[in-house]
Design an enzyme around this catalytic site. Structure first.
Site, PDB file in Angstrom:
ATOM      1  N   GLN A  42      12.142  28.749 -40.073  1.00  0.00           N
ATOM      2  CA  GLN A  42      11.714  27.557 -39.453  1.00  0.00           C
ATOM      3  C   GLN A  42      10.996  26.875 -40.615  1.00  0.00           C
ATOM      4  OE1 GLN A  42      11.347  25.592 -36.739  1.00  0.00           O
ATOM      5  NE2 GLN A  42      10.372  24.398 -37.778  1.00  0.00           N
TER       6      GLN A  42
ATOM      7  N   GLN B 254      10.493  23.338 -41.040  1.00  0.00           N
ATOM      8  CA  GLN B 254       9.744  22.100 -40.750  1.00  0.00           C
ATOM      9  C   GLN B 254       8.288  22.560 -40.526  1.00  0.00           C
ATOM     10  OE1 GLN B 254      10.456  19.622 -37.183  1.00  0.00           O
ATOM     11  NE2 GLN B 254       9.599  17.854 -38.285  1.00  0.00           N
TER      12      GLN B 254
ATOM     13  N   TYR C 179       8.241  27.064 -31.630  1.00  0.00           N
ATOM     14  CA  TYR C 179       8.247  25.843 -31.059  1.00  0.00           C
ATOM     15  C   TYR C 179       9.151  26.006 -29.789  1.00  0.00           C
ATOM     16  CZ  TYR C 179       5.981  24.102 -35.376  1.00  0.00           C
ATOM     17  OH  TYR C 179       5.302  23.953 -36.341  1.00  0.00           O
ATOM     18  N   GLY C 180       9.167  24.921 -29.055  1.00  0.00           N
ATOM     19  CA  GLY C 180       9.906  24.827 -27.785  1.00  0.00           C
ATOM     20  C   GLY C 180      11.490  24.712 -28.445  1.00  0.00           C
ATOM     21  N   GLY C 181      11.415  23.735 -29.588  1.00  0.00           N
ATOM     22  CA  GLY C 181      12.936  23.415 -29.886  1.00  0.00           C
ATOM     23  C   GLY C 181      12.695  22.864 -31.269  1.00  0.00           C
TER      24      GLY C 181
ATOM     25  N   GLU D 112      15.319  20.918 -34.165  1.00  0.00           N
ATOM     26  CA  GLU D 112      16.747  20.123 -34.214  1.00  0.00           C
ATOM     27  C   GLU D 112      17.395  20.320 -35.423  1.00  0.00           C
ATOM     28  OE1 GLU D 112      13.459  19.078 -34.657  1.00  0.00           O
ATOM     29  OE2 GLU D 112      13.189  17.381 -35.889  1.00  0.00           O
TER      30      GLU D 112
ATOM     31  N   HIS E 264      15.590  16.196 -25.919  1.00  0.00           N
ATOM     32  CA  HIS E 264      14.815  15.975 -26.863  1.00  0.00           C
ATOM     33  C   HIS E 264      15.503  16.337 -28.456  1.00  0.00           C
ATOM     34  CE1 HIS E 264      10.676  15.209 -29.192  1.00  0.00           C
ATOM     35  NE2 HIS E 264      11.419  16.233 -29.996  1.00  0.00           N
ATOM     36  N   GLU E 265      16.076  17.424 -28.489  1.00  0.00           N
ATOM     37  CA  GLU E 265      16.562  18.067 -29.838  1.00  0.00           C
ATOM     38  C   GLU E 265      17.665  17.305 -30.035  1.00  0.00           C
ATOM     39  OE1 GLU E 265      14.255  19.273 -31.285  1.00  0.00           O
ATOM     40  OE2 GLU E 265      13.299  20.183 -29.675  1.00  0.00           O
TER      41      GLU E 265
ATOM     42  N   HIS F  67      17.073  13.781 -31.802  1.00  0.00           N
ATOM     43  CA  HIS F  67      16.670  13.960 -33.187  1.00  0.00           C
ATOM     44  C   HIS F  67      18.107  13.723 -34.186  1.00  0.00           C
ATOM     45  CE1 HIS F  67      12.440  14.797 -33.610  1.00  0.00           C
ATOM     46  NE2 HIS F  67      12.560  15.944 -32.552  1.00  0.00           N
TER      47      HIS F  67
ATOM     48  N   GLU G   6       9.248  11.706 -34.240  1.00  0.00           N
ATOM     49  CA  GLU G   6       8.872  12.436 -32.663  1.00  0.00           C
ATOM     50  C   GLU G   6       8.819  11.210 -31.585  1.00  0.00           C
ATOM     51  OE1 GLU G   6       9.678  15.100 -32.145  1.00  0.00           O
ATOM     52  OE2 GLU G   6       9.286  16.024 -34.373  1.00  0.00           O
TER      53      GLU G   6
ATOM     54  N   ASP H 192       0.646  21.442 -40.875  1.00  0.00           N
ATOM     55  CA  ASP H 192       0.583  22.495 -39.612  1.00  0.00           C
ATOM     56  C   ASP H 192      -0.671  22.202 -38.850  1.00  0.00           C
ATOM     57  OD1 ASP H 192       3.362  23.590 -39.668  1.00  0.00           O
ATOM     58  OD2 ASP H 192       2.430  25.196 -41.089  1.00  0.00           O
TER      59      ASP H 192
ATOM     60  N   TYR I 207       3.861  12.384 -30.803  1.00  0.00           N
ATOM     61  CA  TYR I 207       4.969  12.200 -29.821  1.00  0.00           C
ATOM     62  C   TYR I 207       4.378  11.028 -28.794  1.00  0.00           C
ATOM     63  CZ  TYR I 207       6.524  16.841 -31.297  1.00  0.00           C
ATOM     64  OH  TYR I 207       6.899  17.921 -32.095  1.00  0.00           O
TER      65      TYR I 207
ATOM     66  N   ARG J 164       5.467  30.945 -28.508  1.00  0.00           N
ATOM     67  CA  ARG J 164       5.722  29.466 -28.745  1.00  0.00           C
ATOM     68  C   ARG J 164       4.030  28.993 -28.868  1.00  0.00           C
ATOM     69  NH1 ARG J 164       8.286  25.712 -24.023  1.00  0.00           N
ATOM     70  NH2 ARG J 164       8.070  23.774 -25.041  1.00  0.00           N
ATOM     71  N   MET J 165       3.663  28.107 -29.898  1.00  0.00           N
ATOM     72  CA  MET J 165       2.411  27.688 -30.266  1.00  0.00           C
ATOM     73  C   MET J 165       1.852  27.149 -29.356  1.00  0.00           C
ATOM     74  SD  MET J 165       1.900  27.746 -34.343  1.00  0.00           S
ATOM     75  CE  MET J 165       3.276  26.587 -34.775  1.00  0.00           C
TER      76      MET J 165
HETATM   77  N1  BES Z   1      10.743  18.910 -34.559  1.00  0.00           N
HETATM   78  C1  BES Z   1      10.170  19.559 -33.615  1.00  0.00           C
HETATM   79  C2  BES Z   1       9.388  20.691 -33.734  1.00  0.00           C
HETATM   80  C3  BES Z   1       8.336  20.793 -34.899  1.00  0.00           C
HETATM   81  C4  BES Z   1       7.538  19.749 -35.282  1.00  0.00           C
HETATM   82  C5  BES Z   1       8.498  21.850 -35.828  1.00  0.00           C
HETATM   83  C6  BES Z   1       6.560  19.850 -36.567  1.00  0.00           C
HETATM   84  C7  BES Z   1       7.747  22.143 -36.866  1.00  0.00           C
HETATM   85  C8  BES Z   1       6.831  21.078 -37.274  1.00  0.00           C
HETATM   86  C9  BES Z   1      10.972  19.531 -32.368  1.00  0.00           C
HETATM   87  O1  BES Z   1      11.727  18.495 -32.140  1.00  0.00           O
HETATM   88  C10 BES Z   1       9.819  19.385 -31.101  1.00  0.00           C
HETATM   89  O2  BES Z   1       9.395  18.039 -31.127  1.00  0.00           O
HETATM   90  N2  BES Z   1       9.663  20.399 -30.326  1.00  0.00           N
HETATM   91  C11 BES Z   1       9.009  20.252 -29.045  1.00  0.00           C
HETATM   92  C12 BES Z   1       9.993  20.173 -27.944  1.00  0.00           C
HETATM   93  C13 BES Z   1       9.433  18.918 -26.827  1.00  0.00           C
HETATM   94  C14 BES Z   1       8.698  17.719 -27.255  1.00  0.00           C
HETATM   95  C15 BES Z   1      10.571  18.689 -25.727  1.00  0.00           C
HETATM   96  C16 BES Z   1       8.399  21.603 -28.940  1.00  0.00           C
HETATM   97  O3  BES Z   1       8.679  22.269 -29.722  1.00  0.00           O
HETATM   98  O4  BES Z   1       7.480  21.532 -28.075  1.00  0.00           O
HETATM   99 ZN    ZN Z   2      10.781  16.682 -31.718  1.00  0.00          ZN
END
Ligand code: BES
Ligand code: ZN
Length: 615
Positions: free
Chosen positions: A135, A137, A268-270, A272, A296-297, A300, A319, A376, A384, A564-565
């Site tokens: 991971q 990002q 994370y949830g997802g 991209e 969402h993904e 991106h 975001e 982080d 968002y 998932r954080m």
């Molecule tokens: N790119 C992000 C996850 C991310 C952001 C990882 C910053 C590391 C650093 C991803 O697209 C995201 O926003 N995931 C969300 C999904 C949700 C908004 C539907 C998540 O993980 O909760």
């Molecule tokens: Zn995102």
């Protein structure tokens, strides 16, 4: 163009840029390291160029050469914090503007590389084979590849990955075949190519006992075999979403769009990653209700991957626009009222984040200053939802969703294959709406972008779908003990899972309920046995806030069974704040720390104010 600076990167990207990476990874599960060789094509941007600086963190650099000639290098001291050490390379010759050089670096990653989590067989669903995922990002790529770890630089890549032959490798690229490893007949080499230029944070790799299943013309789902069927069901609407997104934003340029479901510790949830979105198994709700993460993904693919924030200070461009597109996909699938419902829920998430961080905290700025901040640590709902709220406010002012989507599409075309700052975005907005500049001039830009706390203006939302959630949550807030008998499971029989989430989220913004309230709620709604992770999470938080002791083990179970954080951090924090159980929270964390994702472990260490040197 003025040279840009990125507070998160040491690399000399204003003097030269990486255009292509050729990666070779030998995945060593015994030692938890990648033995690697990277050849990078670097374009020089200035005359008399001979010093190249790259970002690295915790890498062991073995050998560096430039066009095949040995090059001297020094690895700067480990810097404070997340940035790592600059790798300074002196070329054995001088180059001038426009020339290219091929740099080759042999190196090894550290077992503690923050981009990587190495799972033992016991930590996988199948229990037989180890598993690795990355991971990168925002700033972790430098622990996996020496690179210009800034989103302002984009390059293509090619990769060859040698893994034990029982395992499969997947990367954020198109699959380009496989062959037995000529140097070891117990191993296979997987090849990948990414022909679209992309930033370093989108480099991704997974190695495990993976299976896959086709669910659309350009989509496979990947996971350990235990999850494949569930994933295929949950993500069966992916092609429909991709088509809607293409209608909104323009052609999908990445070829394949796969979804890979990771082990539960994925933070994370997802994510991209190009050609293969990563998803947490906590979105496998069984009713497709959490597939908004995929919307969402998918989004991106345009906002983030095609047009990229130039530095992490402009993360809201990634975001905020992605949430805007995600909700436009939701609109096409479920209608405008659904979009309005989600938009209003987002405003509430923003309130929650501003409350949690504090209204004067720099991280509540739409455009934060990252000079001193680890991205982080700065991560929250603010980019968002403050980002979405700004775009939604502009939509309201400028003529509605169709009109504003016209701008978003044009912005994407304008900056495609490149990156943008907030300033560049705003200038383009003023150019696109040149006939409506008086309206734009009335926007409190400084209030929205550079002032902490809630935005200076609250947009209007249609409350049709939210009304039932608001009414029921208010009934609970106002109920005296004598009124509790009046609640029944009928109250929620017409609620969608989205509305249940909203109902609980509304209660979380209120003063804590009493113990008798939450006990009664369990009796009538039985949230303890709801599997949907978003519902379960908010329910447990509500119980802990009401100081229901029996919920503590359930909350700690959820905090550690998945990583998932978004779930794990608040659950640990809530139990920690429940005075009587503070030590329990710390003890549970310490017991699980070694099997947690490295970034999650660091974040929870900070949340629970544990001295990391004493662990
Ligand atoms: N790119 C992000 C996850 C991310 C952001 C990882 C910053 C590391 C650093 C991803 O697209 C995201 O926003 N995931 C969300 C999904 C949700 C908004 C539907 C998540 O993980 O909760
Ligand atoms: Zn995102």
């Amino acid at each position: 163009m003025a040279p840009i600076s990125d507070p998160c990167s040491f690399s000399s990207f204003s003097k030269c840029v990486i255009r292509h990476l050729n990666l070779n990874f030998y995945v060593d599960f015994d030692n938890h390291v990648l033995k690697a060789k990277v050849a990078m094509t670097v374009e020089v941007l200035e005359d008399k160029f001979s010093l190249l600086t790259l970002d690295t963190k915790d890498l062991k650099i073995l050998k560096v050469s430039a066009n095949g000639q040995d090059a001297k290098f020094t690895l700067g001291e480990q810097q404070q914090g997340y940035k790592g050490s600059p790798l300074d390379i002196t070329l054995p010759f001088e180059l001038s503007r426009g020339q290219h050089v091929i740099m080759e670096i042999e190196y090894e990653t550290s077992p503690r590389a923050s981009a990587l989590q190495w799972l033992s067989p016991a930590q996988t669903a199948g229990k037989k084979h180890p598993y690795l995922f990355s991971q990168c990002q925002a700033t972790h790529c430098r622990t996996m590849v020496p690179c210009q770890d800034t989103p302002s630089v984009k390059h293509t890549y090619y990769a060859q990955v040698s893994v034990p032959k029982e395992l499969i490798a997947v990367m954020s690229a198109l699959r380009d075949g496989q062959e037995p490893d000529p140097s070891d007949n117990n191993r296979i080499i997987y090849r990948f190519r990414q022909p679209v230029p992309m930033p370093s944070y989108l480099i991704a790799i997974v190695v495990g006992a993976l299976e896959s299943r086709e669910v659309g013309p350009r989509t496979r789902v990947w996971s350990e075999k235990e999850y494949v069927d569930k994933a295929a069901f949950e993500f069966s609407e992916t092609e429909k979403m991709l088509k809607i997104a293409e209608n909104l934003a323009g052609p999908y340029v990445w070829g394949q769009y796969d979804v890979l479901v990771l082990p539960p510790s994925f933070p994370y949830g997802g994510m991209e990653n190009p050609c293969v979105t990563y998803a947490t198994p906590t979105v496998l709700a069984g009713d497709r209700s959490l597939a908004t993460v995929i919307a969402h993904e998918i989004s991106h693919s345009w906002t983030g991957n095609l047009v990229t924030n130039k530095t992490w200070e402009h993360f809201w461009l990634n975001e905020g626009h992605t949430v805007y597109l995600e909700r436009m996909i939701g609109r096409a699938m479920e209608g405008e009222q659904f979009r309005q419902f989600k938009a209003m829920g987002g405003w509430k998430e923003l309130q929650e984040s501003v409350h949690q961080l504090g209204p004067n905290d720099g991280r509540t700025n739409l455009v934060p200053n990252l000079q001193e901040l680890d991205p982080d640590d700065a991560y929250s709902s603010v980019p968002y939802e403050k980002g979405f709220a700004l775009l939604y406010h502009l939509e309201e002012l400028l003529g509605g969703p169709e009109v504003f989507m016209g701008f978003v599409k044009s912005y994407i075309q304008m900056f495609a294959y490149g990156s943008a700052t907030t300033e560049e975005w705003k200038n383009y907005l003023f150019t696109y709406f040149k006939d409506k500049v008086d309206i734009l001039n009335k926007v409190d830009w400084n209030g929205w972008m550079h002032t902490p706390g809630m935005p200076p203006y609250k947009p209007q939302y249609d409350t049709t779908l939210a009304d039932a959630c608001i009414a029921l949550s208010q009934r609970w807030v106002k109920a005296k003990d004598a009124d509790l008998a009046g609640f029944s499971k009928e109250d929620i029989k017409d609620f969608s899972s989205h509305q249940l989430i909203e109902f609980l989220a509304l209660l979380l913004l209120e003063e804590p309920l009493t113990l008798s309230h939450v006990k009664r709620m369990q009796e009538v709604y039985n949230f303890n046995s709801v599997k949907n992770s978003e519902i379960h999470f908010r329910w447990l938080r509500l119980c802990i806030k009401a100081q229901w002791e029996e919920a503590v083990p359930l909350a700690l179970k959820m905090a550690t069974e998945q990583g998932r954080m978004k779930f794990t951090r608040p659950l640990f924090r809530d139990v920690y704040k429940f005075d009587k159980f503070r030590d329990e929270a710390i003890k549970t964390f310490k017991e699980h720390k070694d099997e947690m994702h490295p970034v999650t472990a660091i974040m929870v260490t900070r949340d629970l104010k544990i001295d990391s040197t004493g662990l």
